[in-house]
Write an enzyme that holds these catalytic residues in place. Structure first.
Site, PDB file in Angstrom:
ATOM      1  CG  HIS A  30      -1.864  -0.926   1.250  1.00  0.00           C
ATOM      2  ND1 HIS A  30      -3.192  -0.857   1.087  1.00  0.00           N
ATOM      3  CD2 HIS A  30      -1.867  -2.426   1.914  1.00  0.00           C
ATOM      4  CE1 HIS A  30      -3.702  -1.972   1.300  1.00  0.00           C
ATOM      5  NE2 HIS A  30      -2.970  -2.810   1.641  1.00  0.00           N
ATOM      6  CE1 TYR A  59      -2.425   0.112   4.876  1.00  0.00           C
ATOM      7  CE2 TYR A  59      -1.582   1.941   5.989  1.00  0.00           C
ATOM      8  CZ  TYR A  59      -2.379   1.670   5.022  1.00  0.00           C
ATOM      9  OH  TYR A  59      -2.993   2.344   4.345  1.00  0.00           O
ATOM     10  CG  HIS A 134      -5.301  -1.541  -1.835  1.00  0.00           C
ATOM     11  ND1 HIS A 134      -5.591  -0.201  -1.194  1.00  0.00           N
ATOM     12  CD2 HIS A 134      -6.375  -2.033  -1.630  1.00  0.00           C
ATOM     13  CE1 HIS A 134      -6.882  -0.326  -0.428  1.00  0.00           C
ATOM     14  NE2 HIS A 134      -7.513  -1.304  -1.126  1.00  0.00           N
ATOM     15  CE  LYS A 140      -9.287   2.140  -1.952  1.00  0.00           C
ATOM     16  NZ  LYS A 140      -9.142   3.323  -0.771  1.00  0.00           N
ATOM     17  CB  CYS A 142      -3.317   2.297  -3.248  1.00  0.00           C
ATOM     18  SG  CYS A 142      -2.580   1.688  -1.623  1.00  0.00           S
TER      19      CYS A 142
HETATM   20 ZN   LIG Z   1      -3.962   0.706  -0.213  1.00  0.00          ZN
END
Ligand SMILES: [Zn+2]
Length: 243
Positions: A30, A59, A134, A140, A142
């Site tokens: 991420h 995380y 991710h 996203k 990410c």
């Molecule tokens: Zn993420």
């Protein structure tokens, strides 16, 4: 000694944490979606995530712009990071948002992190993790960075041969001549082989003084010219030492 949120992690601690009894098969990468220096800390992520109603940081590890890896959520707990994919997962977050503002130190830290986790698993006969971003399971960007290229992932998301493998299965690769200040995957392979031959090194793809000293030790033990440069004879000696 119990590790606390925000503590910097070294490879030995990563190996210890990787020994968690929780079943893990996927590591998720991420980004923090911020480039602000005052957000560059696991403790800040922890505060954000609590504000969103979670119990703590989602995380397990946080990689600062300077490449320091900080402890996040305890590794024996399931992450809160990628919706629908938190079971059997490990989650690591790099601080950053704009692609150009991620640092080389972070890329090196991510590689070292993944290698340390996979090596610790290999040491207890667990398979390497499948590493994913991710963005593979959410609409996203990410983690923004090209994590597949940074980690050299194969199609399944594996980084390659585990750092510690059954002796019979260790392939002896020759990556040409490597010397001080070289870097890249060939250096990682050299470091992995040196570790298999008994050296203690961080596998970070950076041919620094510690790697050079390990090469010298090997050359001395093999009665080669001791120059700290990994050429064909050194690679052959490494092959013999790891067979
Ligand atoms: Zn993420």
């Amino acid at each position: 000694m119990k590790q606390q949120l925000g503590d910097p992690l070294n490879p030995a601690q990563l190996a210890h944490l990787s020994g968690t009894s929780r079943v893990i098969h996927t590591g998720w990468v991420h980004c923090s979606a911020s480039d602000r220096p005052e957000h560059d800390a696991a403790r800040v992520m922890d505060r954000w995530h609590r504000q969103r109603g979670w119990t703590q940081i989602g995380y397990h590890a946080f990689i600062r712009k300077d490449g320091v890896i900080e402890l996040g959520r305890p590794w024996d707990q399931v992450p809160a990071a990628q919706s629908g994919h938190n079971a059997a997962a490990l989650a690591v977050c790099l601080h950053g948002l704009a692609l150009a503002r991620f640092t080389d130190a972070q890329a090196r830290a991510l590689v070292a992190f993944v290698d340390a986790v996979d090596a610790a698993r290999a040491a207890v006969q667990r398979p390497p993790l499948r590493w994913r971003g991710h963005c593979e399971v959410a609409a996203k960007a990410c983690p923004v960075i090209d994590y597949r290229a940074v980690l050299g992932l194969d199609a399944a998301g594996h980084r390659g041969a585990p750092a510690v493998a059954p002796a019979a299965a260790v392939p002896v690769h020759t990556f040409g001549t490597l010397r001080l200040f070289d870097h890249g995957l060939a250096v990682s392979a050299l470091q992995r082989s040196l570790c298999q031959a008994g050296a203690f090194l961080v596998i970070d793809g950076q041919f620094g003084r510690a790697t050079e000293a390990a090469v010298r030790d090997l050359q001395r033990a093999a009665n080669l010219a001791v120059d700290g440069i990994a050429g064909p004879q050194t690679w052959a000696a490494l092959g013999a030492a790891t067979r």
